[in-house]
Write a protein that holds these residues in place. Structure first.
Motif, PDB file in Angstrom:
ATOM      1  N   VAL A 337       0.815  -1.216   0.000  1.00  0.00           N
ATOM      2  CA  VAL A 337       0.000   0.000   0.000  1.00  0.00           C
ATOM      3  C   VAL A 337       0.857   1.278   0.000  1.00  0.00           C
ATOM      4  O   VAL A 337       0.614   2.174  -0.824  1.00  0.00           O
ATOM      5  CB  VAL A 337      -1.010   0.002   1.174  1.00  0.00           C
ATOM      6  CG1 VAL A 337      -1.790   1.310   1.204  1.00  0.00           C
ATOM      7  CG2 VAL A 337      -1.971  -1.178   1.035  1.00  0.00           C
ATOM      8  N   GLY A 364      -8.520  -2.239  -0.411  1.00  0.00           N
ATOM      9  CA  GLY A 364      -9.270  -1.649   0.698  1.00  0.00           C
ATOM     10  C   GLY A 364     -10.715  -2.080   0.826  1.00  0.00           C
ATOM     11  O   GLY A 364     -11.374  -1.753   1.809  1.00  0.00           O
ATOM     12  N   ARG A 365     -11.230  -2.846  -0.133  1.00  0.00           N
ATOM     13  CA  ARG A 365     -12.679  -3.074  -0.168  1.00  0.00           C
ATOM     14  C   ARG A 365     -13.158  -4.247   0.694  1.00  0.00           C
ATOM     15  O   ARG A 365     -14.356  -4.474   0.810  1.00  0.00           O
ATOM     16  CB  ARG A 365     -13.143  -3.279  -1.602  1.00  0.00           C
ATOM     17  CG  ARG A 365     -12.739  -4.596  -2.220  1.00  0.00           C
ATOM     18  CD  ARG A 365     -13.203  -4.683  -3.673  1.00  0.00           C
ATOM     19  NE  ARG A 365     -12.716  -5.871  -4.335  1.00  0.00           N
ATOM     20  CZ  ARG A 365     -13.318  -7.054  -4.285  1.00  0.00           C
ATOM     21  NH1 ARG A 365     -14.414  -7.211  -3.589  1.00  0.00           N
ATOM     22  NH2 ARG A 365     -12.800  -8.085  -4.926  1.00  0.00           N
ATOM     23  N   HIS A 370      -8.588  -3.858   6.234  1.00  0.00           N
ATOM     24  CA  HIS A 370      -7.996  -3.595   4.910  1.00  0.00           C
ATOM     25  C   HIS A 370      -8.125  -2.109   4.558  1.00  0.00           C
ATOM     26  O   HIS A 370      -7.176  -1.482   4.075  1.00  0.00           O
ATOM     27  CB  HIS A 370      -8.699  -4.424   3.828  1.00  0.00           C
ATOM     28  CG  HIS A 370      -8.428  -5.887   3.907  1.00  0.00           C
ATOM     29  ND1 HIS A 370      -9.079  -6.714   4.789  1.00  0.00           N
ATOM     30  CD2 HIS A 370      -7.577  -6.680   3.200  1.00  0.00           C
ATOM     31  CE1 HIS A 370      -8.641  -7.960   4.623  1.00  0.00           C
ATOM     32  NE2 HIS A 370      -7.730  -7.964   3.658  1.00  0.00           N
ATOM     33  N   ALA A 371      -9.326  -1.557   4.788  1.00  0.00           N
ATOM     34  CA  ALA A 371      -9.572  -0.142   4.453  1.00  0.00           C
ATOM     35  C   ALA A 371      -8.660   0.772   5.270  1.00  0.00           C
ATOM     36  O   ALA A 371      -8.127   1.757   4.750  1.00  0.00           O
ATOM     37  CB  ALA A 371     -11.034   0.204   4.703  1.00  0.00           C
ATOM     38  N   ARG A 372      -8.461   0.434   6.544  1.00  0.00           N
ATOM     39  CA  ARG A 372      -7.591   1.252   7.402  1.00  0.00           C
ATOM     40  C   ARG A 372      -6.151   1.238   6.879  1.00  0.00           C
ATOM     41  O   ARG A 372      -5.485   2.274   6.851  1.00  0.00           O
ATOM     42  CB  ARG A 372      -7.632   0.727   8.840  1.00  0.00           C
ATOM     43  CG  ARG A 372      -6.749   1.548   9.780  1.00  0.00           C
ATOM     44  CD  ARG A 372      -6.709   0.960  11.180  1.00  0.00           C
ATOM     45  NE  ARG A 372      -5.753   1.702  11.982  1.00  0.00           N
ATOM     46  CZ  ARG A 372      -6.049   2.353  13.104  1.00  0.00           C
ATOM     47  NH1 ARG A 372      -7.273   2.361  13.560  1.00  0.00           N
ATOM     48  NH2 ARG A 372      -5.105   2.998  13.764  1.00  0.00           N
ATOM     49  N   VAL A 374      -5.147   1.056   3.943  1.00  0.00           N
ATOM     50  CA  VAL A 374      -5.055   1.993   2.809  1.00  0.00           C
ATOM     51  C   VAL A 374      -5.172   3.435   3.307  1.00  0.00           C
ATOM     52  O   VAL A 374      -4.381   4.304   2.927  1.00  0.00           O
ATOM     53  CB  VAL A 374      -6.159   1.686   1.761  1.00  0.00           C
ATOM     54  CG1 VAL A 374      -6.147   2.737   0.655  1.00  0.00           C
ATOM     55  CG2 VAL A 374      -5.965   0.300   1.168  1.00  0.00           C
ATOM     56  N   ILE A 407     -13.255   1.827  -0.623  1.00  0.00           N
ATOM     57  CA  ILE A 407     -12.538   2.004   0.647  1.00  0.00           C
ATOM     58  C   ILE A 407     -13.464   2.602   1.709  1.00  0.00           C
ATOM     59  O   ILE A 407     -13.495   2.142   2.850  1.00  0.00           O
ATOM     60  CB  ILE A 407     -11.277   2.877   0.443  1.00  0.00           C
ATOM     61  CG1 ILE A 407     -10.312   2.207  -0.557  1.00  0.00           C
ATOM     62  CG2 ILE A 407     -10.564   3.132   1.773  1.00  0.00           C
ATOM     63  CD1 ILE A 407      -9.305   3.152  -1.185  1.00  0.00           C
ATOM     64  N   CYS A 411     -14.199   1.698   5.601  1.00  0.00           N
ATOM     65  CA  CYS A 411     -13.250   2.415   6.459  1.00  0.00           C
ATOM     66  C   CYS A 411     -13.928   2.971   7.723  1.00  0.00           C
ATOM     67  O   CYS A 411     -14.835   3.795   7.643  1.00  0.00           O
ATOM     68  CB  CYS A 411     -12.596   3.552   5.689  1.00  0.00           C
ATOM     69  SG  CYS A 411     -11.270   4.342   6.617  1.00  0.00           S
TER      70      CYS A 411
END
Length: 508
Positions: A337, A364-365, A370-372, A374, A407, A411
């Motif tokens: 990332v 991120g999806r 995962h979103a964090r 990114v 994201i 997120c």
């Protein structure tokens, strides 16, 4: 006139012809002379010399024609219209190796320009003769023939099929096994050109046993050969899971990863392309690449190059991450990332930035974690600015919008979302405010930070349609705070306070 004088006339005529073709061939090497030669009717003057009684004149005439036809499609068209091709094909079968090389060069020079010109070569029966040349004793003749066949095949599936039907593939596979590096390069390139159009054509190349021989050449020290080998393997692997698996079964991993560190930029790019074409098909193939250390190697490669060389590696990370949560986490753990974030900021070409945005969205999806990963790289404001930039291409705007949505829907890391409250347009703002409305009701620390950072004030300034989803989210956030706090941060509240101060009658 004596016999000696007669012979002298013929000698002078031969010398004049020789000098003419040599001069034209020399002039044809310089672009500034081409138009003058064309206007002087050089094509019709060279044509009869292809059948000259002197072999060197024939060869030089063919060389001159090849150089002219190579220059632009008008001149290549003139070769076709001048009925020169049948002559060349006839001579290709009959003449010596020097002429064969020159004639194959003309066919290549004509065929490279367009499918129509390549079809003209097929129509005059050249393919069978070129395939016969692949069996010639002289490696230079084989090379010239392979080059012409590759240039014909590269245009479309129909022309490629014509090359296959002429029996070229098994002979090209034999050519890649020859000792001459130049011949190996051109044969690998031709196999790549044949394979690229369809799974059926790629399967023909596989059935001829090409993959095993190509795989053995991945570590050849010749950079140009490596480029062609990696390209051919990519063009085969891209079509289907089965074809990609055949490449893997030929044990190209982890060997191919060394090419990502090659000093040649095209070797790097083609290696990353091959890995991308395998990774895109299934989670299992992506996992195999992860297990071989492929993700970390690609991330290192992206960090050590710029521009279009980066592109296949960027896309490969996106494909791997798209398959599953675990594979996306493998990209995160390998520090993919931050490297993608650097690419997004450094690159100026919209298509590279669009691919990078897409890859970040795929990472991120999956989950809030995962979103964090990114969001903490501070990439969300960059994505937003690219989406809102009027000069961004349509593709870049579409990809950045999609990445932001992917994201933002996961997120829950609010510090990364707050900057977007100030700049995001309504269609993005809805997702940002939605995430705050999910987190704030359950997190007292986050509620406090949201006030002190100015987030609550910003939310009060948002003009939402009554009854809209955005208004619902704003209501949910406001319900997390005492009414007087919400009022305090609402627009116009300070003016109302001042008015009360002015109208207040002190009690004395």
């Amino acid at each position: 006139m004596s016999q000696r004088q007669v012979l002298q006339v013929f000698e002078q005529y031969q010398k004049a012809r020789t000098q003419f073709v040599q001069t034209v061939a020399e002039l044809a090497t310089r672009p500034q002379n081409i138009e003058t030669l064309q206007n002087a009717g050089v094509m019709s003057l060279l044509r009869p010399l292809l059948l000259d009684v002197v072999p060197t004149i024939q060869q030089t005439a063919a060389l001159a024609l090849g150089r002219l036809a190579n220059y632009n499609d008008d001149l290549a068209e003139a070769v076709v219209k001048g009925d020169i091709l049948p002559q060349l094909v006839y001579s290709l079968a009959e003449q010596n190796r020097f002429y064969k090389k020159a004639a194959a060069f003309v066919l290549r020079a004509v065929g490279k320009h367009s499918p129509q010109l390549a079809q003209a070569i097929v129509d005059c029966g050249a393919l069978d003769t070129l395939v016969i040349c692949l069996e010639d004793f002289d490696p230079g003749v084989k090379e010239a023939a392979a080059w012409a066949l590759g240039y014909i095949a590269r245009h479309n599936a129909e022309l490629s099929q014509a090359v296959v039907d002429a029996g070229a593939v098994p002979l090209l596979v034999l050519c890649i096994q020859e000792p001459e590096i130049a011949l190996k390069r051109i044969a690998a390139s031709a196999l790549s050109d044949i394979s690229k159009h369809s799974p059926e054509l790629a399967q023909t190349v596989v059935d001829a046993g090409a993959i095993a021989h190509l795989a053995q050449m991945i570590l050849n020290p010749d950079a140009k050969l490596k480029r062609q080998v990696l390209s051919a393997l990519s063009q085969i692997a891209k079509h289907s899971v089965d074809l990609a698996e055949m490449g893997v079964e030929a044990e190209i991993f982890p060997v191919v990863l060394t090419c990502l560190k090659d000093s040649d930029e095209y070797v790097k790019k083609n290696a990353a392309t091959l890995i991308r074409e395998i990774a895109k098909h299934t989670p299992e193939l992506s996992q195999l690449i992860v297990n071989a250390g492929g993700v970390a190697a690609v991330i290192d490669c992206i960090g050590n190059c710029k521009g279009n060389v980066r592109l296949p590696g960027i896309m490969m990370l996106g494909y791997v991450a798209a398959h599953s949560e675990n594979l996306a986490m493998a990209v995160i753990i390998s520090k993919g990332v931050p490297q993608l974030s650097i690419c997004l900021s450094e690159e100026r070409e919209d298509h590279i930035r669009a691919a990078t945005a897409w890859a970040l969205g795929q990472i991120g999806r999956h989950t809030p974690e995962h979103a964090r990963a990114v969001a903490v790289t501070n990439v969300l404001p960059v994505l937003l600015s690219l989406y809102m930039e009027t000069e961004s291409s349509e593709d870049l705007q579409v990809k950045t919008k999609k990445a932001l949505k992917n994201i933002l829907q996961k997120c829950t890391y609010l510090p990364a979302l707050e900057p977007l409250l100030h700049d995001a347009p309504p269609n993005i703002l809805k997702h940002v405010v939605g995430q705050f409305s999910k987190v704030l009701p359950h997190d007292s620390k986050a509620r406090r930070l949201f006030v002190t950072s100015g987030g609550l004030k910003k939310v009060q300034e948002i003009k939402a349609e009554p009854g809209s989803l955005l208004q619902e989210y704003i209501n949910t956030i406001n319900n997390c705070y005492p009414e007087e706090i919400v009022r305090y941060y609402s627009p116009g509240y300070s003016d109302a306070l001042l008015e009360r101060v002015e109208n207040y009658q002190p009690i004395l």
